[in-house]
Design a protein around this motif. Structure first.
Motif, PDB file in Angstrom:
ATOM      1  N   PRO A 138      16.382 -20.499  26.978  1.00 19.81           N
ATOM      2  CA  PRO A 138      17.561 -20.526  26.106  1.00 19.81           C
ATOM      3  C   PRO A 138      17.687 -19.244  25.290  1.00 19.81           C
ATOM      4  CG  PRO A 138      16.401 -22.605  25.996  1.00 19.81           C
ATOM      5  CD  PRO A 138      15.510 -21.667  26.762  1.00 19.81           C
ATOM      6  N   ARG A 139      18.894 -18.732  25.215  1.00 19.44           N
ATOM      7  CA  ARG A 139      19.135 -17.483  24.498  1.00 19.44           C
ATOM      8  C   ARG A 139      18.764 -17.605  23.020  1.00 19.44           C
ATOM      9  NH1 ARG A 139      21.830 -13.296  26.355  1.00 19.44           N
ATOM     10  NH2 ARG A 139      22.586 -14.519  28.115  1.00 19.44           N
ATOM     11  N   ASP A 140      18.887 -18.792  22.452  1.00 21.89           N
ATOM     12  CA  ASP A 140      18.619 -18.964  21.023  1.00 21.89           C
ATOM     13  C   ASP A 140      17.241 -19.561  20.745  1.00 21.89           C
ATOM     14  OD1 ASP A 140      19.020 -21.492  22.002  1.00 21.89           O
ATOM     15  OD2 ASP A 140      20.531 -22.088  20.513  1.00 21.89           O
ATOM     16  N   THR A 141      16.318 -19.488  21.696  1.00 23.73           N
ATOM     17  CA  THR A 141      15.008 -20.096  21.494  1.00 23.73           C
ATOM     18  C   THR A 141      14.271 -19.455  20.324  1.00 23.73           C
ATOM     19  OG1 THR A 141      12.885 -20.661  22.516  1.00 23.73           O
ATOM     20  CG2 THR A 141      13.835 -18.533  23.126  1.00 23.73           C
ATOM     21  N   THR A 142      13.567 -20.285  19.583  1.00 24.27           N
ATOM     22  CA  THR A 142      12.718 -19.794  18.485  1.00 24.27           C
ATOM     23  C   THR A 142      11.242 -19.990  18.805  1.00 24.27           C
ATOM     24  OG1 THR A 142      12.875 -21.937  17.355  1.00 24.27           O
ATOM     25  CG2 THR A 142      14.493 -20.248  16.750  1.00 24.27           C
ATOM     26  N   ASN A 143      10.940 -20.416  20.017  1.00 26.34           N
ATOM     27  CA  ASN A 143       9.549 -20.640  20.414  1.00 26.34           C
ATOM     28  C   ASN A 143       8.875 -19.294  20.667  1.00 26.34           C
ATOM     29  OD1 ASN A 143       7.119 -21.207  21.742  1.00 26.34           O
ATOM     30  ND2 ASN A 143       7.962 -22.994  22.779  1.00 26.34           N
ATOM     31  N   PRO A 144       7.896 -18.896  19.847  1.00 26.59           N
ATOM     32  CA  PRO A 144       7.276 -17.581  20.026  1.00 26.59           C
ATOM     33  C   PRO A 144       6.553 -17.441  21.355  1.00 26.59           C
ATOM     34  CG  PRO A 144       6.060 -18.867  18.410  1.00 26.59           C
ATOM     35  CD  PRO A 144       7.324 -19.614  18.684  1.00 26.59           C
ATOM     36  N   ALA A 145       6.053 -18.544  21.911  1.00 28.99           N
ATOM     37  CA  ALA A 145       5.359 -18.469  23.196  1.00 28.99           C
ATOM     38  C   ALA A 145       6.318 -18.029  24.301  1.00 28.99           C
ATOM     39  CB  ALA A 145       4.737 -19.818  23.537  1.00 28.99           C
ATOM     40  N   VAL A 146       7.564 -18.454  24.227  1.00 29.68           N
ATOM     41  CA  VAL A 146       8.563 -18.033  25.216  1.00 29.68           C
ATOM     42  C   VAL A 146       8.769 -16.536  25.154  1.00 29.68           C
ATOM     43  CG1 VAL A 146      10.979 -18.217  25.924  1.00 29.68           C
ATOM     44  CG2 VAL A 146       9.727 -20.266  25.228  1.00 29.68           C
ATOM     45  N   HIS A 147       8.888 -15.996  23.943  1.00 29.18           N
ATOM     46  CA  HIS A 147       9.105 -14.569  23.796  1.00 29.18           C
ATOM     47  C   HIS A 147       7.895 -13.774  24.280  1.00 29.18           C
ATOM     48  CE1 HIS A 147      12.940 -15.034  21.846  1.00 29.18           C
ATOM     49  NE2 HIS A 147      12.419 -15.884  20.962  1.00 29.18           N
ATOM     50  N   ARG A 148       6.702 -14.308  24.080  1.00 28.24           N
ATOM     51  CA  ARG A 148       5.499 -13.624  24.571  1.00 28.24           C
ATOM     52  C   ARG A 148       5.472 -13.611  26.094  1.00 28.24           C
ATOM     53  NH1 ARG A 148       2.891 -10.505  20.759  1.00 28.24           N
ATOM     54  NH2 ARG A 148       3.309 -11.483  18.750  1.00 28.24           N
ATOM     55  N   LEU A 149       5.842 -14.705  26.714  1.00 31.32           N
ATOM     56  CA  LEU A 149       5.890 -14.745  28.180  1.00 31.32           C
ATOM     57  C   LEU A 149       6.962 -13.792  28.701  1.00 31.32           C
ATOM     58  CD1 LEU A 149       4.909 -15.958  30.838  1.00 31.32           C
ATOM     59  CD2 LEU A 149       6.566 -17.823  30.505  1.00 31.32           C
ATOM     60  N   ALA A 150       8.116 -13.795  28.050  1.00 32.28           N
ATOM     61  CA  ALA A 150       9.194 -12.886  28.468  1.00 32.28           C
ATOM     62  C   ALA A 150       8.778 -11.430  28.317  1.00 32.28           C
ATOM     63  CB  ALA A 150      10.459 -13.164  27.646  1.00 32.28           C
ATOM     64  N   ALA A 151       7.990 -11.120  27.284  1.00 33.95           N
ATOM     65  CA  ALA A 151       7.531  -9.746  27.086  1.00 33.95           C
ATOM     66  C   ALA A 151       6.650  -9.298  28.249  1.00 33.95           C
ATOM     67  CB  ALA A 151       6.772  -9.629  25.773  1.00 33.95           C
TER      68      ALA A 151
END
Length: 297
Positions: A281-294
């Motif tokens: 989701p574009r508006d996700t606030t889950n930091p684990a998602v952002h780490r995986l995306a990085a």
């Protein structure tokens, strides 16, 4: 003492008092706290005023705790442990080192870069609980939109503006033919070779974008002759082994399955490919998602 509404100054006084209770000596306690002795004394007097009672009695060798002081020291230790633990958990979650990642795989893309990416994430963030599921692209997208999944591997293109879709890898499409088929001896397959050949595919509703892209690349001039649907790649290849039809399949999955009676052949240029992407989701606030995306970037 366990009141979550304590101010920063009150917490500082408790920390100072806890150290003093351990050292029972103002000079040593001040040194541990990196304070001057007058500053420490001021904090202790402020805490005594706040509680309305004497906590410490000075003597020639240092100081002793009053009965109330011993109680306050014990309660301060518990309260500060709670505060410090909560702060550590928050920092870990913000840093992607803790938390939960509900992650969906797509059936046609296990192994290869996808599994390597998740393995790398687990190594870097061992405290994140990864909760995996496996489905087709369409239910994975539905799970993201409903909030069931935090992130999912999908076969693009997908048309959902509320989702970010990051390219992970591209994979060659191969032609699966029965071992006794006339094309089984060909090194490269030309599009003209398969016009009108009976073909087997999985249902379009599994991943409409990948389905349409496959047909557009493998049968660009028409001639796609669908005779059978199968629910997944393994059943699709078994249908090919039976001699019922040919099929265009992602290379990684087809080679991993190694179905007897099937020959895999590469296409002549241009090489057809399908993509695998990480969607969330574009508006996700889950930091684990952002780490995986990085890691994808």
């Amino acid at each position: 003492m366990g009141d979550a509404r304590m101010t920063g100054a009150e917490l500082d006084r408790l920390r100072s008092f806890r150290v003093l209770a351990e050292e029972l000596h103002f000079t040593r306690a001040a040194a541990r706290l990196h304070l001057t002795q007058p500053a420490l004394s001021q904090q202790i007097r402020a805490l005594e005023r706040q509680l309305g009672t004497e906590l410490v009695r000075r003597d020639a060798r240092g100081c002793t705790l009053t009965e109330v002081g011993r109680l306050v020291a014990a309660e301060a230790g518990r309260a500060l442990a709670e505060v410090d633990g909560a702060a550590a958990r928050i920092r870990a979650a913000v840093g992607g080192r803790d938390g939960r990642l509900r992650l969906a795989y797509t059936r046609s893309a296990r192994g290869g870069r996808v599994d390597a990416l998740v393995a790398r994430f687990r190594v870097l963030h061992p405290l994140v609980e990864v909760v995996p599921e496996t489905a087709w692209t369409a239910p994975n997208v539905a799970g993201l939109l409903s909030g069931r999944f935090d992130a999912a591997f999908v076969r693009p293109p997908i048309d959902e503006p509320s989702l970010v879709c990051r390219h992970v890898d591209s994979e060659e499409l191969l032609l699966a033919v029965p071992e006794k088929h006339r094309l089984a001896t060909h090194r490269r397959i030309h599009r003209a070779d398969i016009l009108g050949e009976p073909a087997v595919m999985w249902p379009r509703e599994n991943a409409a974008g990948m389905y349409d892209r496959t047909i557009a690349q493998v049968w660009p001039d028409g001639g796609f002759h669908l005779v059978r649907h199968e629910p997944d790649d393994e059943q699709l290849l078994r249908a090919v082994a039976e001699g019922a039809a040919i099929a265009a399949v992602p290379a990684g999955r087809a080679r991993a399955l190694k179905v007897p009676g099937v020959r895999l052949r590469r296409f002549a240029a241009p090489t057809p490919t399908v993509d695998i992407a990480l969607a969330y989701p574009r508006d996700t606030t889950n930091p684990a998602v952002h780490r995986l995306a990085a890691l994808v970037r």
